[in-house]
Write an enzyme that holds these catalytic residues in place. Structure first.
Site, PDB file in Angstrom:
ATOM      1  N   ALA A 679     -67.994 -91.918  56.395  1.00 51.67           N
ATOM      2  CA  ALA A 679     -67.196 -91.822  55.169  1.00 51.67           C
ATOM      3  C   ALA A 679     -68.024 -91.221  54.036  1.00 51.67           C
ATOM      4  CB  ALA A 679     -66.680 -93.207  54.761  1.00 51.67           C
ATOM      5  N   HIS A 680     -69.296 -90.921  54.313  1.00 53.66           N
ATOM      6  CA  HIS A 680     -70.196 -90.363  53.297  1.00 53.66           C
ATOM      7  C   HIS A 680     -70.794 -89.064  53.811  1.00 53.66           C
ATOM      8  CE1 HIS A 680     -71.054 -94.917  52.451  1.00 53.66           C
ATOM      9  NE2 HIS A 680     -69.862 -94.550  52.005  1.00 53.66           N
ATOM     10  N   GLN A 681     -70.400 -87.957  53.230  1.00 55.89           N
ATOM     11  CA  GLN A 681     -70.973 -86.663  53.615  1.00 55.89           C
ATOM     12  C   GLN A 681     -71.749 -86.098  52.423  1.00 55.89           C
ATOM     13  OE1 GLN A 681     -67.171 -86.679  53.805  1.00 55.89           O
ATOM     14  NE2 GLN A 681     -67.470 -87.994  55.572  1.00 55.89           N
TER      15      GLN A 681
END
Length: 747
Positions: A679-681
């Site tokens: 969910a974190h790029q």
């Protein structure tokens, strides 16, 4: 009985059978085969079956659930529609080839072997004519097949699509027959009158989906923009001081900072705008409208499932509220090793305080939900430290559906804070509008950068608007996230070698534990309460953090995407335990990295240390679940790895934990595999001391094009290791403040 939301795009009503055609291109033979796969994945079972933990559930609901099958119309068509709309072309072709093969006798023999043979001429059955038991065995065989992994990928797509369609469908009454049986209830706002009906962005908003060629120029002019029509180039030319692509944690902050300095700002957002009263409690339509690719965005090899926001407010509108400041060790590394002085400055520390104040960060939580109770209890019983997680909501915020947008208006994303500040200073937000490329020209001789950015070309998603938008600006800011900013840079002809590289994902694996309703000490259900209110850090002997353990928001349809499939019976057993199955997510600060390719395709490679850290976090999660009182725990490995906890000895538990390891993805040449999530790029257009080290400089400006800046998670030098919202907003605050000051001096 469910409830409806006011926004038609999110109300969850499906196509009425026979009244509307589907857009998918699957043939009737393919749909018939898909339905036979769906039946094998989730078959109708005897209503007399009994399942653990459901003895006291309404028997009617459970019996109906057992009798239901994913082959029932319109689920196969809904699954086909999902595959058609949300998968890459090569994946869609692969799935269709498999379905076509299974709709022929020869193809069925090729893929199913002796299981398709019958005792009558012509002796070879079509897949859809095979006994259900044999079809199930075929799927079990392919999920374990370690050689022809692309076929395995195709069956995984089919499994996910069928189950997702089954559990996310919503009837006209706002309900799904399966939800009562599995103990799932959509989030209900007790007093809808308390939900603000205000639309604070309205005065600066132009929703292009409601416009046409004859109205758009006037709407733009009314917002104070200079607009001219160029019939030769078939564009509307729009002039402003600053154009920002994206409205999330980076773009929202940048818009507020530049607009407050007196600049005329235009924000280009390809998603739609939703106020709190618009948001829906329904998983399917919410994921479809608020997330990239409807929340189903896999990496090329299927080992990673990516979640990224695609709406006004971006990730801040649908994230889980965690507000963790950038760790001091990370700031030191970025300032010293990466030679980016900003991160070692008082300016950045002050920015974090300003950001936390603006988005209303609170430090406490008055009532924790079921999953966070489990995390806290397990840690306490093991003598492990567990910390509170600050959130950008009130301390009493008890909402498990903020991943679908906060219906109470309590969570303060950029759509409720920074963008409001921007429109109050006459900024304009264009929704349903996608940037295609930057407007670049050769820079004057003697300039530091070879090219100069003059704005952006954008196109609306509304077919009633035939002209593109040619937005001219003194400064252009890309803030469309680490997955899309590199694509925009490349489509504009920029060549820096760091663009699209160094993509960090904070890879996640989940562990689960089942807690029967009889465990009265742990109250609530897995989908209720604040999503992340507690965190445990897994620390190595040298005090370095190896991983963090938090709790996720996961609806029944999303759950089936990650849940291992062993058989139709096992899947129904798992789903009947859904509401009391607690999940722990292990998040690591990855040293490995990936790449964003053309068309948004992502590849990713783990570092050896990453796998060690994720293994440590996964094992610790299982220990915590056992210590909290779970009667059964496990992982999402494809073989359904799990263990019963009653009467288990420490030696038996440790033996089980020794078998827990992060195997490869579905393309991995092994019998067992697992799908990670992210969910974190971040990091795909990272800052660098020189153009060899980064795509942009310390001020966020492209090394190749003057006047082109990046203000989103893609500029971060590396992974952070914690939820990144505060880091992204603080970085954007500093960069946009510098941009505003620079423009004042220049113009």
């Amino acid at each position: 009985m469910g409830e409806k939301c006011e926004q038609p795009m999110l109300n969850g009503e499906k196509r009425e059978r026979g009244k509307q055609k589907y857009n998918h291109v699957f043939s009737s033979a393919e749909i018939q085969t898909l339905a036979s796969v769906a039946e094998a994945v989730f078959p109708s079972l005897s209503p007399n079956s009994t399942f653990e933990g459901k003895e006291n559930q309404p028997s009617k609901a459970v019996q109906s659930f057992l009798e239901a099958s994913a082959s029932e119309s319109p689920i196969p068509d809904e699954a086909a529609e999902m595959l058609y709309k949300r998968t890459f072309m090569e994946s869609l072709i692969l799935v269709r080839v498999v379905l076509l093969l299974l709709s022929t006798r020869l193809g069925t023999l090729l893929l199913c072997g002796s299981l398709c043979l019958g005792d009558r001429w012509p002796y070879i059955n079509y897949f859809s004519c095979m006994p259900l038991e044999n079809r199930e065995k075929v799927l079990q065989s392919w999920f374990k097949h370690c050689l022809c992994t692309p076929i395995r990928i195709a069956f995984i797509y089919l499994k996910v699509a069928c189950l997702y369609a089954f559990f996310s469908r919503v009837g006209e009454d706002g309900d799904n027959p399966a939800w009562e049986a599995i103990g799932y209830q959509v989030d209900k706002v007790e007093n809808l009158s308390q939900v603000t009906k205000e639309r604070p962005l309205q005065k600066g908003l132009i929703e292009t989906m409601h416009e046409k060629d004859s109205t758009l120029p006037q709407s733009l002019t009314q917002k104070g923009l200079q607009v001219t029509e160029d019939t030769k180039q078939n564009v509307y030319k729009i002039k402003c001081d600053a154009v920002i692509i994206g409205s999330g944690c980076g773009g929202g902050v940048a818009a507020a900072m530049l607009a407050s300095s007196g600049l005329k700002v235009v924000v280009v957002e390809k998603g739609s705008n939703f106020a709190p009263s618009d948001y829906s409690p329904f998983e399917g339509p919410s994921m479809a409208e608020l997330y990239e690719s409807g929340g189903i965005l896999p990496s090329v090899d299927g080992q990673m499932l990516l979640l990224a926001g695609s709406t006004v407010g971006g990730g801040s509108a649908i994230n889980w509220s965690a507000c963790i400041k950038t760790p001091k060790s990370i700031l030191q590394e970025w300032a010293e090793d990466c030679q980016i002085p900003l991160f070692g400055s008082p300016e950045y520390l002050s920015a974090m305080d300003t950001v936390c104040e603006r988005i209303g960060v609170t430090e406490d939580c008055k009532e924790e939900g079921f999953q966070n109770q489990v995390l806290r209890k397990g840690c306490n019983n093991l003598g492990l430290e567990v910390e509170k997680v600050p959130r950008n909501s009130s301390e009493s915020h008890y909402c498990g559906s903020c991943g679908f947008g906060c219906r109470r208006g309590d969570k303060k994303g950029t759509d409720r804070t920074w963008l409001v500040d921007a429109v109050n200073n006459d900024a304009v937000i264009l929704t349903g509008c996608k940037a295609e490329r930057f407007i670049l020209e050769k820079n004057k001789i003697g300039s530091t950068r070879k090219r100069k950015c003059l704005g952006v070309i954008a196109k609306t998603s509304n077919n009633n608007i035939t002209k593109k938008l040619h937005i001219e600006a003194k400064v252009t800011i890309s803030a469309c996230g680490a997955l899309l900013t590199p694509l925009l840079m490349h489509s504009s002809g920029l060549k820096n070698r760091n663009i699209g590289q160094n993509l960090h994902l904070h890879p996640v694996l989940m562990a689960w534990g089942y807690f029967p309703d009889s465990d009265s000490e742990l109250k609530g259900k897995s989908h209720e309460g604040g999503i992340i209110t507690s965190v445990h850090k897994v620390v190595a002997t040298d005090n370095k953090v190896k991983a963090i353990i938090e709790t996720p928001s996961i609806g029944p349809a999303q759950y089936t995407a990650f849940c291992p499939w062993e058989s139709g019976l096992d899947m129904k057993r798992r789903m009947l335990k859904f509401s009391r199955t607690a999940h722990m997510i292990t998040i690591i600060r990855d040293q490995g990295s990936g790449k964003v390719h053309a068309g948004g395709r992502v590849t990713y490679k783990f570092d050896t240390l990453d796998r060690q850290n994720i293994q440590a976090g996964l094992r610790q999660s299982l220990r915590i679940l056992v210590a909290a009182g779970a009667v059964e725990v496990g992982t999402h490995r494809s073989d359904g790895q799990r263990i019963r906890c009653k009467g288990i000895s420490n030696e038996e538990l440790e033996e089980f934990l020794d078998s827990v390891s992060p195997v490869g993805g579905p393309m991995f040449f092994g019998e067992n595999w697992v799908v990670h999530s992210s969910a974190h790029q971040m990091g795909s257009c990272r800052m660098g001391f020189t153009e060899k080290e980064g795509a942009v400089d310390e001020n966020g400006e492209s090394w190749e094009a003057e006047g082109l800046f990046v203000c989103d998670a893609s500029v971060l030098p590396s992974a952070i290791g914690v939820n990144p919202m505060i880091t992204v907003q603080s970085t954007a605050y500093c960069l946009s403040k510098r941009i505003a000051e620079s423009l004042k001096q220049t113009f």
